[in-house]
Write a protein that holds these residues in place. Structure first.
Motif, PDB file in Angstrom:
ATOM      1  N   LEU A  36      -7.656  -0.892   8.400  1.00 32.14           N
ATOM      2  CA  LEU A  36      -6.187  -1.288   8.390  1.00 32.14           C
ATOM      3  C   LEU A  36      -6.086  -2.736   7.677  1.00 32.14           C
ATOM      4  O   LEU A  36      -4.824  -2.832   7.333  1.00 32.14           O
ATOM      5  CB  LEU A  36      -5.750  -1.107  10.123  1.00 32.14           C
ATOM      6  N   ASP A  37      -7.054  -3.593   7.990  1.00 24.28           N
ATOM      7  CA  ASP A  37      -6.844  -4.766   7.366  1.00 24.28           C
ATOM      8  C   ASP A  37      -6.642  -4.521   5.847  1.00 24.28           C
ATOM      9  O   ASP A  37      -5.989  -5.467   5.033  1.00 24.28           O
ATOM     10  CB  ASP A  37      -7.934  -5.663   7.597  1.00 24.28           C
ATOM     11  N   SER A  38      -7.530  -3.732   5.171  1.00 21.13           N
ATOM     12  CA  SER A  38      -7.617  -3.414   3.766  1.00 21.13           C
ATOM     13  C   SER A  38      -6.316  -2.518   3.532  1.00 21.13           C
ATOM     14  O   SER A  38      -5.566  -3.145   2.393  1.00 21.13           O
ATOM     15  CB  SER A  38      -8.778  -2.468   3.447  1.00 21.13           C
ATOM     16  N   SER A  39      -5.744  -1.788   4.313  1.00 24.32           N
ATOM     17  CA  SER A  39      -4.557  -1.250   4.078  1.00 24.32           C
ATOM     18  C   SER A  39      -3.587  -2.345   3.695  1.00 24.32           C
ATOM     19  O   SER A  39      -2.648  -2.035   3.055  1.00 24.32           O
ATOM     20  CB  SER A  39      -4.331  -0.167   5.092  1.00 24.32           C
ATOM     21  N   PHE A  40      -3.350  -3.144   4.842  1.00 25.87           N
ATOM     22  CA  PHE A  40      -2.272  -4.200   4.752  1.00 25.87           C
ATOM     23  C   PHE A  40      -2.423  -4.979   3.525  1.00 25.87           C
ATOM     24  O   PHE A  40      -1.251  -5.617   3.003  1.00 25.87           O
ATOM     25  CB  PHE A  40      -2.563  -5.131   6.126  1.00 25.87           C
TER      26      PHE A  40
ATOM     27  N   ARG B  16       8.136   2.762   4.541  1.00 28.48           N
ATOM     28  CA  ARG B  16       7.641   3.873   5.287  1.00 28.48           C
ATOM     29  C   ARG B  16       6.166   3.742   5.835  1.00 28.48           C
ATOM     30  O   ARG B  16       5.979   3.922   6.780  1.00 28.48           O
ATOM     31  CB  ARG B  16       8.181   5.029   4.782  1.00 28.48           C
ATOM     32  N   TYR B  17       5.295   3.368   4.775  1.00 28.11           N
ATOM     33  CA  TYR B  17       4.049   3.185   4.987  1.00 28.11           C
ATOM     34  C   TYR B  17       3.667   1.959   5.665  1.00 28.11           C
ATOM     35  O   TYR B  17       2.556   2.036   6.543  1.00 28.11           O
ATOM     36  CB  TYR B  17       3.028   3.359   3.793  1.00 28.11           C
ATOM     37  N   PHE B  18       4.305   0.904   5.338  1.00 27.08           N
ATOM     38  CA  PHE B  18       4.405  -0.318   6.371  1.00 27.08           C
ATOM     39  C   PHE B  18       4.505  -0.125   7.719  1.00 27.08           C
ATOM     40  O   PHE B  18       3.844  -0.516   8.708  1.00 27.08           O
ATOM     41  CB  PHE B  18       5.328  -1.560   5.797  1.00 27.08           C
ATOM     42  N   GLY B  19       5.541   0.572   8.041  1.00 24.00           N
ATOM     43  CA  GLY B  19       5.887   1.240   9.315  1.00 24.00           C
ATOM     44  C   GLY B  19       5.001   1.959  10.139  1.00 24.00           C
ATOM     45  O   GLY B  19       4.391   1.525  11.247  1.00 24.00           O
ATOM     46  N   GLU B  20       4.314   2.668   9.315  1.00 24.95           N
ATOM     47  CA  GLU B  20       3.241   3.799   9.760  1.00 24.95           C
ATOM     48  C   GLU B  20       1.986   2.742  10.139  1.00 24.95           C
ATOM     49  O   GLU B  20       1.229   2.841  11.039  1.00 24.95           O
ATOM     50  CB  GLU B  20       2.697   4.684   9.084  1.00 24.95           C
ATOM     51  N   LEU B  21       1.676   1.766   9.221  1.00 26.84           N
ATOM     52  CA  LEU B  21       0.543   0.754   9.390  1.00 26.84           C
ATOM     53  C   LEU B  21       0.677  -0.121  10.752  1.00 26.84           C
ATOM     54  O   LEU B  21      -0.177  -0.104  11.590  1.00 26.84           O
ATOM     55  CB  LEU B  21       0.288   0.025   8.331  1.00 26.84           C
ATOM     56  N   GLN B  22       2.217  -0.482  10.757  1.00 27.07           N
ATOM     57  CA  GLN B  22       2.501  -1.475  11.941  1.00 27.07           C
ATOM     58  C   GLN B  22       2.248  -0.715  13.253  1.00 27.07           C
ATOM     59  O   GLN B  22       1.494  -1.300  14.282  1.00 27.07           O
ATOM     60  CB  GLN B  22       3.669  -2.075  11.814  1.00 27.07           C
ATOM     61  N   PHE B  23       2.577   0.567  13.225  1.00 26.87           N
ATOM     62  CA  PHE B  23       2.623   1.533  14.553  1.00 26.87           C
ATOM     63  C   PHE B  23       0.963   1.660  14.942  1.00 26.87           C
ATOM     64  O   PHE B  23       0.592   1.574  16.071  1.00 26.87           O
ATOM     65  CB  PHE B  23       3.114   2.767  14.348  1.00 26.87           C
ATOM     66  N   ARG B  24       0.142   1.896  13.828  1.00 21.77           N
ATOM     67  CA  ARG B  24      -1.471   1.978  14.082  1.00 21.77           C
ATOM     68  C   ARG B  24      -1.968   0.643  14.537  1.00 21.77           C
ATOM     69  O   ARG B  24      -2.733   0.628  15.104  1.00 21.77           O
ATOM     70  CB  ARG B  24      -2.119   2.416  12.811  1.00 21.77           C
ATOM     71  N   LEU B  25      -1.268  -0.445  14.155  1.00 18.38           N
ATOM     72  CA  LEU B  25      -1.832  -1.842  14.594  1.00 18.38           C
ATOM     73  C   LEU B  25      -1.264  -1.908  15.940  1.00 18.38           C
ATOM     74  O   LEU B  25      -1.794  -3.213  16.621  1.00 18.38           O
ATOM     75  CB  LEU B  25      -1.434  -2.972  13.691  1.00 18.38           C
ATOM     76  N   GLY B  26      -0.396  -1.325  16.669  1.00 21.43           N
ATOM     77  CA  GLY B  26       0.194  -1.379  17.782  1.00 21.43           C
ATOM     78  C   GLY B  26       1.466  -2.383  18.037  1.00 21.43           C
ATOM     79  O   GLY B  26       1.924  -2.626  18.981  1.00 21.43           O
TER      80      GLY B  26
END
Length: 188
Positions: free
Chosen positions: A140-144, A165-175
């Motif tokens: 997730l850090d690399s994704s960010f 959209r992908y930022f939203g999905e990433l933030q969801f995975r980050l909690g």
């Protein structure tokens, strides 16, 4: 030739028959007039059409042929596009480490290329694909890092809602569910 290749890529998602017709015409004309850059583009765009039909072996074959031409003639943008396309095949197969490997190679090549409008668009797509594949590989850090790098580059482009959209999905995975919903709302 390049216009027909672009039409092939444009129809790849919506009309397979038209995509293949334009791609094959572009390929035949490129061979006839001895235009290897056009041949590389046509093959790669045909590969895109076939992956969208689920024909992974055919897509792989076409993209590898395209890559060979791009490497032979030193066409950096075309080489990066082929590598990104090969990465997409592995993304489609959910083999994210291989998708990332091809994506990193594509990024290294595109960073060396003199970029026209298409090259700039390709660079955005490569970074977006890297961010997505890192996310799906739970890095997730690399994704960010890759999604953030792409954020400012897409502010006024059609890529921006996709990035959100992908930022939203990433933030969801980050909690960060509230922030995730905010990004997803902005993407609509």
């Amino acid at each position: 030739v390049l216009t027909m290749a672009i039409l092939c890529a444009s129809y790849a998602f919506a009309n397979f028959d038209s995509a293949v017709a334009y791609g094959n015409r572009a390929l035949a004309l490129a061979k006839k007039i001895k235009f290897p850059r056009g041949e590389a583009w046509a093959l790669n765009c045909l590969g895109n059409a076939f992956i969208n039909q689920g024909d992974i072996p055919k897509s792989m074959e076409l993209r590898l042929k395209s890559l060979k031409i791009a490497e032979q003639y030193g066409y950096l943008t075309e080489e990066a596009a082929c590598l990104d396309g090969l990465g997409f095949i592995y993304h489609y197969l959910k083999d994210y480490p291989k998708a990332l490997s091809y994506g990193q190679k594509a990024r290294q090549i595109i960073d060396k290329a003199k970029l026209d409008v298409f090259g700039l668009d390709l660079k955005i797509r490569i970074n977006l694909n890297l961010g997505t594949n890192y996310m799906l590989n739970n890095q997730l850090d690399s994704s960010f890092i890759y999604l953030q790098k792409t954020y400012n580059e897409t502010l006024n482009l059609y890529w921006h809602p996709i990035l959100l959209r992908y930022f939203g999905e990433l933030q969801f995975r980050l909690g960060n569910h509230g922030l995730a919903l905010e990004y997803l709302r902005k993407s609509i």
